[in-house]
Design a protein around this motif. Structure first.
Motif, PDB file in Angstrom:
ATOM      1  N   ILE A   2       5.019 -43.704  43.369  1.00  0.00           N
ATOM      2  CA  ILE A   2       4.113 -43.853  42.494  1.00  0.00           C
ATOM      3  C   ILE A   2       3.841 -45.038  41.638  1.00  0.00           C
ATOM      4  O   ILE A   2       5.009 -45.632  41.262  1.00  0.00           O
ATOM      5  CB  ILE A   2       3.947 -42.603  41.574  1.00  0.00           C
ATOM      6  N   ILE A  35       1.526 -46.757  38.387  1.00  0.00           N
ATOM      7  CA  ILE A  35       0.629 -46.443  37.628  1.00  0.00           C
ATOM      8  C   ILE A  35       0.186 -47.861  36.808  1.00  0.00           C
ATOM      9  O   ILE A  35       1.103 -48.695  36.355  1.00  0.00           O
ATOM     10  CB  ILE A  35       1.269 -45.461  36.238  1.00  0.00           C
ATOM     11  N   GLN A  70       4.082 -35.362  37.817  1.00  0.00           N
ATOM     12  CA  GLN A  70       3.503 -35.132  36.742  1.00  0.00           C
ATOM     13  C   GLN A  70       3.956 -34.993  35.428  1.00  0.00           C
ATOM     14  O   GLN A  70       3.712 -35.656  34.296  1.00  0.00           O
ATOM     15  CB  GLN A  70       2.307 -33.920  37.109  1.00  0.00           C
ATOM     16  N   THR A 125       5.189 -38.391  34.107  1.00  0.00           N
ATOM     17  CA  THR A 125       4.141 -39.463  33.672  1.00  0.00           C
ATOM     18  C   THR A 125       3.841 -38.960  32.396  1.00  0.00           C
ATOM     19  O   THR A 125       3.631 -39.621  31.374  1.00  0.00           O
ATOM     20  CB  THR A 125       2.978 -39.355  34.729  1.00  0.00           C
ATOM     21  N   ARG A 130      -3.915 -45.423  34.676  1.00  0.00           N
ATOM     22  CA  ARG A 130      -4.697 -45.036  35.768  1.00  0.00           C
ATOM     23  C   ARG A 130      -3.627 -45.035  37.026  1.00  0.00           C
ATOM     24  O   ARG A 130      -2.921 -45.921  36.977  1.00  0.00           O
ATOM     25  CB  ARG A 130      -5.990 -45.470  36.354  1.00  0.00           C
ATOM     26  N   ARG A 131      -3.526 -43.756  37.803  1.00  0.00           N
ATOM     27  CA  ARG A 131      -2.695 -43.989  39.025  1.00  0.00           C
ATOM     28  C   ARG A 131      -3.238 -44.745  40.246  1.00  0.00           C
ATOM     29  O   ARG A 131      -4.420 -44.830  40.074  1.00  0.00           O
ATOM     30  CB  ARG A 131      -2.683 -42.604  39.692  1.00  0.00           C
ATOM     31  N   GLN A 152      -8.164 -33.586  40.719  1.00  0.00           N
ATOM     32  CA  GLN A 152      -8.117 -34.706  39.732  1.00  0.00           C
ATOM     33  C   GLN A 152      -8.631 -33.971  38.247  1.00  0.00           C
ATOM     34  O   GLN A 152      -9.099 -32.979  38.396  1.00  0.00           O
ATOM     35  CB  GLN A 152      -9.192 -35.610  40.024  1.00  0.00           C
TER      36      GLN A 152
END
Length: 427
Positions: A35, A37, A152, A155, A369-370, A388
């Motif tokens: 992922i 960010i 999740q 993060t 933000r991703r 979202q």
């Protein structure tokens, strides 16, 4: 005071499946979750380094290595002080570098660096500096230690740790169980689950192999494609209301749309879709990082004569039944059915992720933000929906090039989008 946990423990069934996949094909990028960010604001690299160490100390699965003991796989937890620094910092070279391109470049670099699970913790990070107030963090975690919900958690807790360290404090959070506690609990219940679930799966999937409608020749991970679609919150609200009127789960709506798209493109009837059972059925494991997910196969019958409403009803009945029998590990189901691999049951994987948390206010003075990055898929077709924070859904349709060409992949995404757009309650 509770007794200390042993540092070595057996593996969960999900971990066994992923360790076997790694041994058979070392370094496959499909077995790694990546992922990205973006951070905007006065970012401090050393504070980030401490925050990453805090999260790694909190979740021992992120500092676990894997080996063998008396012929059985084991996991061994390293002490935090014995773990190497996970963060690599890439200095800025071109201030005009596009953030998406920078994220993809760092993600690709991490995918080229396979984990040695026998010696290295399954967690790495690369920070690309674009300028003094613009950074991209790319995290790479082997699937043996992580799932979508875990991303999740990571993060969220990374933000908590960074905010504490920025104030000169050590993060204070409630203790969480170890993933090894989940492994112990799973082992205690496997026989009970199998007694309930295996007769169901034998009956549901006893008709023999469901005909394949996509080629299954292995293709390199790079030979894949991806289409991204954003469904606005108003559209999501409209079709979920239609689903509630039909007493259908949101996952059933997504799988019905995928079924309709496959029917349109391939005339596939019947088909079998894979999905993911979350595995987090006990509250105490809701904030634990680890691999809890279990694949399940759901046969769907997409007759051209079915209306979309009737299709949803049919799919929802099957989805609901399958989810209530999703505990037994998938490899046990495969073995009980006499199949060799998951491809004997499904070629298409459909996943509805847990709703995303708003990370825009990462910490005071820094927004986040991703950034979407390409994720290779081991399935011929992978459809993911990510709810979202604002109520929208992000759809990602990924495919392997030897099964689906670019035109067909884009048409499948378009057909799925149209199906969901057109769902509405009858006034």
């Amino acid at each position: 005071m509770p007794e200390p946990r042993p540092l070595s423990a057996p593996l969960s069934h999900a971990q066994q499946r992923l360790l076997l996949a790694e041994l058979l094909a070392p370094g496959k990028p499909e077995n790694v979750i990546v992922i990205a960010i973006q951070f905007i604001g006065p970012f401090d690299v050393e504070i980030l380094r401490m925050a990453l160490a805090d999260v790694t100390a909190r979740h021992d699965i992120l500092r676990t290595v894997y080996g063998w003991e008396e012929g059985s796989p084991i996991q061994h937890v390293l002490n935090p002080e014995d773990c190497p620094d996970q963060l690599t910092v890439v200095p800025a070279t071109n201030p005009s570098t596009d953030v998406n391109r920078a994220a993809e470049r760092q993600a690709a670099q991490l995918r080229r660096e396979p984990f040695d699970l026998s010696a290295q913790p399954p967690f790495r990070a690369r920070l690309q500096e674009l300028d003094s107030n613009n950074h991209v963090l790319v995290l790479s975690v082997h699937h043996i230690a992580c799932d979508g919900r875990s991303v999740q958690i990571l993060t969220r807790e990374l933000g908590t740790a960074y905010a504490s360290r920025a104030r000169g404090l050590v993060p204070q959070w409630q203790p969480v169980p170890s993933y090894r506690d989940y492994v112990r609990w799973e082992l205690e219940h496997l026989n009970k689950w199998a007694a309930k679930d295996l007769p169901f799966w034998r009956n549901l999937l006893a008709a023999g192999p469901i005909p394949s409608f996509l080629p299954t020749n292995p293709a390199p991970a790079e030979a894949s494609g991806m289409q991204l679609v954003l469904l606005p919150a108003a559209v999501v609200d409209r079709f979920t209301k239609a689903g509630r009127a039909l007493r259908a789960l949101p996952l059933s709506l997504l799988m019905s749309g995928v079924t309709a798209a496959l029917r349109s493109q391939f005339g596939a009837a019947p088909a079998c879709l894979g999905t993911i059972f979350s595995g987090r059925t006990r509250r105490e494991f809701s904030s634990v990082v680890g691999c809890f997910v279990n694949p399940i196969a759901i046969p769907v019958y997409c007759s051209p004569q079915l209306s979309n409403e009737d299709l949803i009803k049919v799919v929802n009945r099957t989805v609901s039944s399958c989810l209530s029998h999703g505990r037994t590990p998938y490899d046990q189901v495969i073995h009980a059915l006499g199949r060799a691999t998951h491809r004997d049951l499904f070629q298409v994987l459909t996943v509805l992720h847990h709703p995303a948390r708003d990370i825009s206010k990462f910490t005071p003075g820094i927004s986040a933000r991703r950034v979407p990055v390409f994720s290779p898929t081991s399935s011929e077709l992978l459809v993911e929906a990510g709810p979202q924070p604002d109520g929208a859904w992000g759809l990602t349709v990924s495919w392997r090039a030897q099964a689906i060409n670019v035109s067909t992949g884009c048409q499948l995404a378009e057909e799925l989008t149209r199906f969901l757009y057109e769902l509405r309650t009858t006034e």
